[in-house]
Enzyme design. Sequence first.
Site, PDB file in Angstrom:
ATOM      1  N   ARG A 129       0.791  -1.330  -0.047  1.00  0.00           N
ATOM      2  CA  ARG A 129      -0.034  -0.051  -0.046  1.00  0.00           C
ATOM      3  C   ARG A 129       0.594   1.217  -0.151  1.00  0.00           C
ATOM      4  NH1 ARG A 129      -5.358   0.301   3.449  1.00  0.00           N
ATOM      5  NH2 ARG A 129      -5.726   1.917   1.710  1.00  0.00           N
ATOM      6  N   HIS A 134      -7.278  -1.947  12.836  1.00  0.00           N
ATOM      7  CA  HIS A 134      -7.295  -0.645  12.897  1.00  0.00           C
ATOM      8  C   HIS A 134      -8.292   0.070  13.854  1.00  0.00           C
ATOM      9  CE1 HIS A 134      -5.992   0.381   8.489  1.00  0.00           C
ATOM     10  NE2 HIS A 134      -4.724   0.464   9.270  1.00  0.00           N
ATOM     11  N   CYS A 136     -13.923   3.147   6.085  1.00  0.00           N
ATOM     12  CA  CYS A 136     -12.433   2.890   5.256  1.00  0.00           C
ATOM     13  C   CYS A 136     -12.455   3.731   4.023  1.00  0.00           C
ATOM     14  CB  CYS A 136     -12.472   1.364   5.114  1.00  0.00           C
ATOM     15  SG  CYS A 136     -11.812   0.224   6.540  1.00  0.00           S
TER      16      CYS A 136
END
Length: 280
Positions: free
Chosen positions: A98, A173, A267
């Site tokens: 990422r 997260h 997200c």
Amino acid sequence: MSEPTPVREATPRHYLMCRPTHFDVTYAINPWMDPGKPVDADLAVEQWEGLRRLYVEHGHTVDLVEPVEGLPDMVFSANGATVVDDRVLVAKFRHPERTAEAPSYHEWFTSRDYPQVTSAEYVNEAEGDYIVVGRTVLAGTGFRTDPRAHAEAQEALGVPVVSLQLVDPRYYHLDVALAALSDTEVMYHPGAFSEESRAVLRELYPDALLVDAADAEVFGLNAVSDGKHVFLPETATGLAEQLRARGFEPIGVDLSELFKAGGSVKCCTLEIRHRVPAGA
């Protein structure tokens, strides 16, 4: 007598999103990802478009960052940057799959003349681990964001940062373990946090909405609130009832294809918080 249900008021928000043009699950960097399961890319786009339309229909501004081929997780724009008072802290991703996303977000903000755009020195995955509640940033660590990044965020964004330790890898997260409902209210799943962090949350938010495992496991906490409407996965039915009891209006969203990559409503949504609020 019971307390009256609060009257909620929505405020216009500014969101940055990224169309899942190149969405796929070709690697596994969280417990929810399985490259062996098929992904319907067209359905992912259709579901994402549904979320974007909901935001616009409810009076919010949605801008788009251009998707980049070869970056299937770029749809999760919340991980790109954190913005407070037009001050931007661009993410630094932990996983190499990422890392190439960050320059696109840096370019988006700098090309629009944001006054302060900082590239992170330490790993932080932006609103994946930074939840802004009023004038405070709740900052997660344990799986992705480097704890040293919390002091960096406080300096770059100019607001207090409170560190919280995540302990369950399913909630890798902070934005799948906790959500802001207003400038003073949060909801969270206690099992995602260390005992010390649970104590911090109890002290800061004694009236927080506590979410059980059933709703947390379908990413019910990966939600976006405008102060009245709470956009959340449609499968979090128990949580929706809890929200109604507190005067919020839950709006269920189907992002089942994107869930295959370990993401949902929040997200897909990077909030741009201006010094002067949107619509003021």
